[in-house]
Design an enzyme around this catalytic site. Structure first.
Site, PDB file in Angstrom:
ATOM      1  N   THR A 110       0.817  -1.218   0.000  1.00 30.91           N
ATOM      2  CA  THR A 110       0.000   0.000   0.000  1.00 30.91           C
ATOM      3  C   THR A 110       0.847   1.263   0.000  1.00 30.91           C
ATOM      4  OG1 THR A 110      -0.286   0.206   2.419  1.00 30.91           O
ATOM      5  CG2 THR A 110      -1.798  -1.255   1.246  1.00 30.91           C
TER       6      THR A 110
ATOM      7  N   MET B  77      -2.980   5.230  -1.541  1.00 30.31           N
ATOM      8  CA  MET B  77      -4.316   4.635  -1.531  1.00 30.31           C
ATOM      9  C   MET B  77      -4.263   3.269  -0.845  1.00 30.31           C
ATOM     10  SD  MET B  77      -6.661   6.597  -2.909  1.00 30.31           S
ATOM     11  CE  MET B  77      -5.913   7.793  -1.785  1.00 30.31           C
ATOM     12  N   HIS B  78      -4.040   3.307   0.475  1.00 32.56           N
ATOM     13  CA  HIS B  78      -3.893   2.058   1.229  1.00 32.56           C
ATOM     14  C   HIS B  78      -5.099   1.134   1.026  1.00 32.56           C
ATOM     15  CE1 HIS B  78      -0.366   3.548   3.399  1.00 32.56           C
ATOM     16  NE2 HIS B  78      -1.023   4.672   3.635  1.00 32.56           N
ATOM     17  N   ASP B  79      -6.286   1.632   1.353  1.00 31.40           N
ATOM     18  CA  ASP B  79      -7.470   0.768   1.372  1.00 31.40           C
ATOM     19  C   ASP B  79      -7.888   0.307  -0.016  1.00 31.40           C
ATOM     20  OD1 ASP B  79      -7.582   0.975   4.118  1.00 31.40           O
ATOM     21  OD2 ASP B  79      -9.023   2.624   4.108  1.00 31.40           O
TER      22      ASP B  79
ATOM     23  N   CYS C 180      -6.137  -0.849  -2.232  1.00 29.99           N
ATOM     24  CA  CYS C 180      -5.407  -2.050  -2.645  1.00 29.99           C
ATOM     25  C   CYS C 180      -6.233  -3.313  -2.426  1.00 29.99           C
ATOM     26  CB  CYS C 180      -4.084  -2.148  -1.886  1.00 29.99           C
ATOM     27  SG  CYS C 180      -2.824  -0.992  -2.460  1.00 29.99           S
TER      28      CYS C 180
END
Length: 306
Positions: free
Chosen positions: A193, A234-236, A238
């Site tokens: 992420t 954009m961690h989430d 992924c």
């Protein structure tokens, strides 16, 4: 394209959660059946309000259930310093009268799972409290879970403590229970992420895309996981990307344990990449990402939104 993958999304919006919810709603390969909220980035009252605002913005009738207000055993430590006091600073959403379902998230998840004709995929992009409560109260539901895809953890450095990633560190006891549960788990942690950056050029094109692009651009201006000048992580998103484009990720089967006791290490995910502990693998851990392919997919999925 016919939607083929039925999913439940557990989330704590959160600015990057808003992008992930957009992708879950509008990716044509996905059929989002339920959204549940959890305390994490901000309080559960705020994450619920934010999720309802997004559903109203998109005129979506996806049901939403409010979840756990606190971790299993610890007080909540939030991330308002990243997402702003409301959790979604930067955009003025229209007032609405929407309300969550009249049952807690883990019961709502149970009901959807037990009424589904086949096992479903759970996607968790916040702390794992609701998933742990589901498994504690209704362990029989595990048979109706195809897999759990989560954003959380790290095989290396953390982003909340030196070793721990935020979602796991907020409720390490819940995470430990989930990783011990026997569920098929795909872990999209900081190893991938942190690579999932939307470039300044990409961000600058969002307002011309559609209403969703304008809204997300406004939110990203207030997002403190990067900047509009250098790019935002954009961690989430992924976790949603893996559902649709798994070939973008390099995964390895590993044993993953969650530390719950250490004064400095609680919330750390111990990812045994080299098999030194001699334990059977309990997760597929994402270790690398095709960044260009990820950005191309994000552009495609945002274009499906209104």
């Amino acid at each position: 394209m016919t939607a083929s993958l039925h999913i439940i999304l557990d989330t704590d919006p959160g600015i990057d959660d808003a992008a992930a919810i957009a992708a879950a709603l509008f990716a044509p390969q996905l059929d989002l059946q339920l959204i549940t909220t959890v305390a994490g980035n901000v309080s559960v009252e705020k994450t619920t309000r934010n999720a309802l605002q997004l559903l109203h913005f998109w005129n979506s009738d996806i049901p939403l259930a409010q979840g756990a207000a606190t971790p299993l055993l610890r007080p909540l430590r939030d991330a308002a310093y990243v997402h702003g006091e409301s959790g979604m600073e930067g955009y003025d959403f229209v007032d609405h009268q929407r309300q969550p379902l009249a049952k807690p998230a883990f019961i709502a998840i149970r009901d959807v799972l037990m009424n589904a004709p086949e096992p479903m995929t759970l996607v968790a992009i916040g702390p794992l409290t609701n998933i742990a409560l589901l498994l504690m109260h209704y362990p029989e539901c595990a048979c109706n879970i195809r897999r759990l895809v989560l954003m959380g953890g790290s095989a290396g450095r953390g982003n909340f403590t030196p070793n721990a990633e935020f979602n796991i560190a907020v409720d390490p006891e819940a995470a430990a229970l989930v990783f011990r549960s026997g569920l098929e788990i795909v872990m999209c942690g900081l190893d991938v992420t942190n690579q999932a950056m939307l470039s300044p050029d990409f961000l600058n094109k969002l307002p011309a895309l559609n209403r969703t692009g304008k809204m997300l651009h406004s939110l990203f201006n207030h997002y403190r996981s990067g900047s509009m000048r250098t790019g935002v992580r954009m961690h989430d998103l992924c976790a949603i990307a893996w559902l649709v484009r798994p070939e973008l990720f390099t995964l390895q089967s590993c044993f993953v344990a969650v530390e719950t006791q250490g004064e400095y290490t609680a919330g750390t995910t111990v990812v045994d990449i080299e098999g030194r502990l001699g334990q059977p693998a309990n997760a597929q851990v994402a270790l690398a990402l095709d960044v260009d392919g990820f950005r191309q997919w994000v552009a495609e999925v945002f274009a499906y939104a209104p």
